[in-house]
Write a protein that holds these residues in place. Structure first.
Motif, mmCIF file in Angstrom:
data_model
loop_
_atom_site.group_PDB
_atom_site.id
_atom_site.type_symbol
_atom_site.label_atom_id
_atom_site.label_comp_id
_atom_site.label_asym_id
_atom_site.label_seq_id
_atom_site.Cartn_x
_atom_site.Cartn_y
_atom_site.Cartn_z
ATOM 1 N N ARG A 145 1.640 15.048 -13.298
ATOM 2 C CA ARG A 145 0.542 15.731 -13.984
ATOM 3 C C ARG A 145 0.610 17.238 -13.754
ATOM 4 N NH1 ARG A 145 -5.149 13.395 -12.532
ATOM 5 N NH2 ARG A 145 -4.190 11.615 -13.592
ATOM 6 N N LYS A 146 0.950 17.642 -12.543
ATOM 7 C CA LYS A 146 1.073 19.069 -12.241
ATOM 8 C C LYS A 146 2.215 19.693 -13.048
ATOM 9 C CE LYS A 146 -0.737 18.865 -7.520
ATOM 10 N NZ LYS A 146 -0.423 19.069 -6.077
ATOM 11 N N GLU A 147 3.349 18.984 -13.143
ATOM 12 C CA GLU A 147 4.483 19.518 -13.888
ATOM 13 C C GLU A 147 4.167 19.671 -15.374
ATOM 14 O OE1 GLU A 147 7.970 17.562 -11.047
ATOM 15 O OE2 GLU A 147 7.714 16.908 -13.107
ATOM 16 N N VAL A 148 3.432 18.701 -15.921
ATOM 17 C CA VAL A 148 3.033 18.802 -17.325
ATOM 18 C C VAL A 148 2.139 20.008 -17.541
ATOM 19 C CG1 VAL A 148 1.700 17.693 -19.153
ATOM 20 C CG2 VAL A 148 3.309 16.344 -17.804
ATOM 21 N N GLU A 149 1.216 20.242 -16.608
ATOM 22 C CA GLU A 149 0.321 21.376 -16.734
ATOM 23 C C GLU A 149 1.087 22.690 -16.633
ATOM 24 O OE1 GLU A 149 -3.225 23.217 -17.468
ATOM 25 O OE2 GLU A 149 -2.760 21.076 -17.511
ATOM 26 N N LEU B 126 0.822 -1.211 0.000
ATOM 27 C CA LEU B 126 0.000 0.000 0.000
ATOM 28 C C LEU B 126 0.857 1.261 0.000
ATOM 29 C CD1 LEU B 126 -2.868 -1.010 2.455
ATOM 30 C CD2 LEU B 126 -2.990 -0.766 -0.016
ATOM 31 N N GLU B 127 1.966 1.226 0.742
ATOM 32 C CA GLU B 127 2.849 2.379 0.760
ATOM 33 C C GLU B 127 3.468 2.630 -0.615
ATOM 34 O OE1 GLU B 127 4.295 1.978 5.431
ATOM 35 O OE2 GLU B 127 5.659 1.503 3.777
ATOM 36 N N ARG B 128 3.839 1.552 -1.284
ATOM 37 C CA ARG B 128 4.408 1.720 -2.625
ATOM 38 C C ARG B 128 3.368 2.246 -3.605
ATOM 39 N NH1 ARG B 128 8.354 -3.571 -3.528
ATOM 40 N NH2 ARG B 128 9.778 -3.110 -1.796
ATOM 41 N N LEU B 129 2.140 1.718 -3.495
ATOM 42 C CA LEU B 129 1.078 2.216 -4.364
ATOM 43 C C LEU B 129 0.806 3.695 -4.112
ATOM 44 C CD1 LEU B 129 -1.462 -0.758 -4.280
ATOM 45 C CD2 LEU B 129 -0.041 -0.031 -6.205
ATOM 46 N N ASP B 130 0.840 4.074 -2.836
ATOM 47 C CA ASP B 130 0.633 5.479 -2.504
ATOM 48 C C ASP B 130 1.741 6.346 -3.067
ATOM 49 O OD1 ASP B 130 -0.801 7.578 -0.923
ATOM 50 O OD2 ASP B 130 1.138 7.659 0.118
ATOM 51 N N PHE B 131 2.977 5.839 -3.029
ATOM 52 C CA PHE B 131 4.110 6.574 -3.597
ATOM 53 C C PHE B 131 3.936 6.768 -5.108
ATOM 54 C CE2 PHE B 131 8.408 8.004 -3.911
ATOM 55 C CZ PHE B 131 8.915 7.468 -5.080
ATOM 56 N N VAL B 132 3.498 5.702 -5.787
ATOM 57 C CA VAL B 132 3.279 5.810 -7.228
ATOM 58 C C VAL B 132 2.197 6.830 -7.544
ATOM 59 C CG1 VAL B 132 2.458 4.568 -9.270
ATOM 60 C CG2 VAL B 132 4.078 3.468 -7.714
ATOM 61 N N VAL B 133 1.102 6.798 -6.776
ATOM 62 C CA VAL B 133 -0.007 7.740 -7.005
ATOM 63 C C VAL B 133 0.463 9.176 -6.813
ATOM 64 C CG1 VAL B 133 -2.249 8.514 -6.142
ATOM 65 C CG2 VAL B 133 -1.795 6.084 -6.448
ATOM 66 N N ARG B 134 1.237 9.416 -5.740
ATOM 67 C CA ARG B 134 1.735 10.769 -5.507
ATOM 68 C C ARG B 134 2.615 11.243 -6.656
ATOM 69 N NH1 ARG B 134 2.868 8.882 -0.258
ATOM 70 N NH2 ARG B 134 5.093 8.918 -0.769
ATOM 71 N N ASN B 135 3.485 10.374 -7.164
ATOM 72 C CA ASN B 135 4.355 10.759 -8.273
ATOM 73 C C ASN B 135 3.572 11.042 -9.551
ATOM 74 O OD1 ASN B 135 7.538 10.427 -7.837
ATOM 75 N ND2 ASN B 135 6.474 9.026 -6.476
#
Length: 422
Positions: free
Chosen positions: A61-65, A47-56
């Motif tokens: 997405r923010k950087e692309v915008e 779950l921690e790894r999945l959360d890390f992936v989601v945050r990245n």
């Protein structure tokens, strides 16, 4: 009693309610017991790894915008810069009604499509329409009174002044339409001076420097003569060719361009004045921003077209137009996007257009320049005609290299041969 297939275990960590993943065999009955695949600590790690992936993913997405917004702002800034420059130039043109552009003694001040081109070897004997783009570093000595009447903010007057000011708006007296009359002694001296200037222009580096100084020394006597002025501008272009420092190059180009701004207001039917104005304007823009280089490209093409209309048998003019077409046909992605954003009708040219102009040069003057034949080979290569490209590479190799551009052309020939050998 068997546990359910999806068990909830909070015995180790009362604050965590973690679902335990279980696998039930496909052939098991309703009472089959599930077997746990992951322990609770392993589930937490997943779950921690999945959360890390989601945050990245969210951060990406923010950087692309942000990048998209930055590009949009950049486009707006480019458009605003060019429009402001054009508006200032138009206002300056409407204000200025003097018959002459002022000549500045500070033309040596400090300062790129593209659209600039080096010269081919000129084979004419009369010294007209010869190649080479150069800039000038000379102090303007004539028309000091008009300098005092001009504004200090006119140091970067655009070629648009020459484009927009028309003969009927200059309010010139009839006598201003023709060169100043010379007495017989001065006229004879001018003829000898022009002959010597042409000879020095076709010489080596030291000759070109000597020719530039010779014309400067005689400027006060012959500044009102058309044949003298375009040769003085050409000498500025020679100095641009010989100079390595960017600021000095730009100052030479500005100085030569200013000489021709005056000449074109008086002699709009001079092919040489249009030719060297185009060349010097292109040289001046070499170190400018992309929008300014694009604007310079329009001006370059306009004056070369005028020169061709006035002197349609000059091979040098078709060489210059071929260079322009080739560069436009090979614009980079950023340059194309900038052109589309700034101009309703962007410049268009194809490799085939460039090829036709270079072939016209050979038709008018076979062996006109080594660089011209190399460009023909490059055009055929780009069009996929390998046999024709090799033929023109061999023809280019037969010509001697007399200029810096010829030396560059020889390097291009070697690169093309090495590519095909591989």
């Amino acid at each position: 009693q068997a546990p359910s297939s999806l068990a909830l275990d909070t015995s180790r960590d009362p604050g965590a309610a973690t679902a335990s993943l279980a696998l039930i065999p496909a052939d098991a009955g309703d009472g089959a017991v599930s077997s746990v695949l992951l322990r609770q600590d392993e589930q937490l790690e997943v779950l921690e790894r999945l959360d890390f992936v989601v945050r990245n993913v969210v951060e990406l997405r923010k950087e692309v915008e942000e990048l998209r917004n930055s590009l949009q702002h950049l486009a707006v800034e480019i458009v605003g810069e060019v429009r402001t420059h054009l508006e200032e130039t138009q206002r300056m043109t409407r204000r200025k009604k003097l018959p002459f552009c002022r000549d500045r003694s500070d033309s040596t001040g400090s300062s790129s499509i593209y659209f600039t081109a080096s010269s081919g070897n000129a084979n004419t004997d009369d010294g007209e329409s010869e190649g080479g783009y150069s800039t000038a570093n000379a102090e303007s000595d004539y028309d000091r009174e008009s300098e005092q009447e001009s504004d200090d903010g006119e140091d970067d007057v655009s070629c648009d002044t020459v484009k927009t000011v028309r003969r009927d708006s200059l309010e010139l007296a009839p006598e201003d339409e023709s060169p100043l009359l010379l007495d017989s002694t001065l006229e004879e001296g001018l003829g000898q001076l022009l002959e010597q200037a042409d000879r020095l222009h076709n010489g080596d580096e030291q000759d070109k420097r000597e020719g530039f100084q010779l014309l400067l020394n005689n400027k006060l006597a012959y500044a009102g003569q058309q044949e003298f002025l375009w040769r003085l501008a050409r000498a500025h272009s020679d100095m641009w060719e010989l100079t390595e420092d960017a600021d000095e190059r730009r100052s030479y180009a500005i100085g030569g361009k200013e000489e021709l701004e005056l000449a074109l207001q008086k002699w709009d039917q001079s092919a040489e004045c249009h030719q060297w104005f185009a060349i010097l304007y292109g040289q001046m823009s070499e170190y400018e921003s992309i929008p300014k280089r694009i604007q310079a490209g329009y001006i370059f093409k306009e004056h070369i077209d005028k020169a061709i209309a006035l002197k349609p048998q000059d091979p040098q003019l078709y060489y210059l137009l071929g260079r322009w077409c080739y560069q436009v046909a090979h614009l980079g992605w950023l340059e194309k996007r900038t052109v589309s954003a700034l101009f309703e009708v962007p410049p268009t040219a194809t490799v085939q257009d460039a090829l036709q102009n270079f072939l016209r040069v050979e038709e008018l003057s076979p062996g006109f320049s080594k660089a011209g034949r190399v460009y023909i080979a490059k055009c055929y290569r780009d069009l996929g005609d390998t046999s024709a490209a090799v033929l023109w590479m061999d023809l280019a190799s037969e010509l001697p290299g007399n200029t810096k551009e010829d030396a560059e052309s020889e390097r291009e020939l070697e690169e093309m041969r090495s590519e095909w050998e591989e």
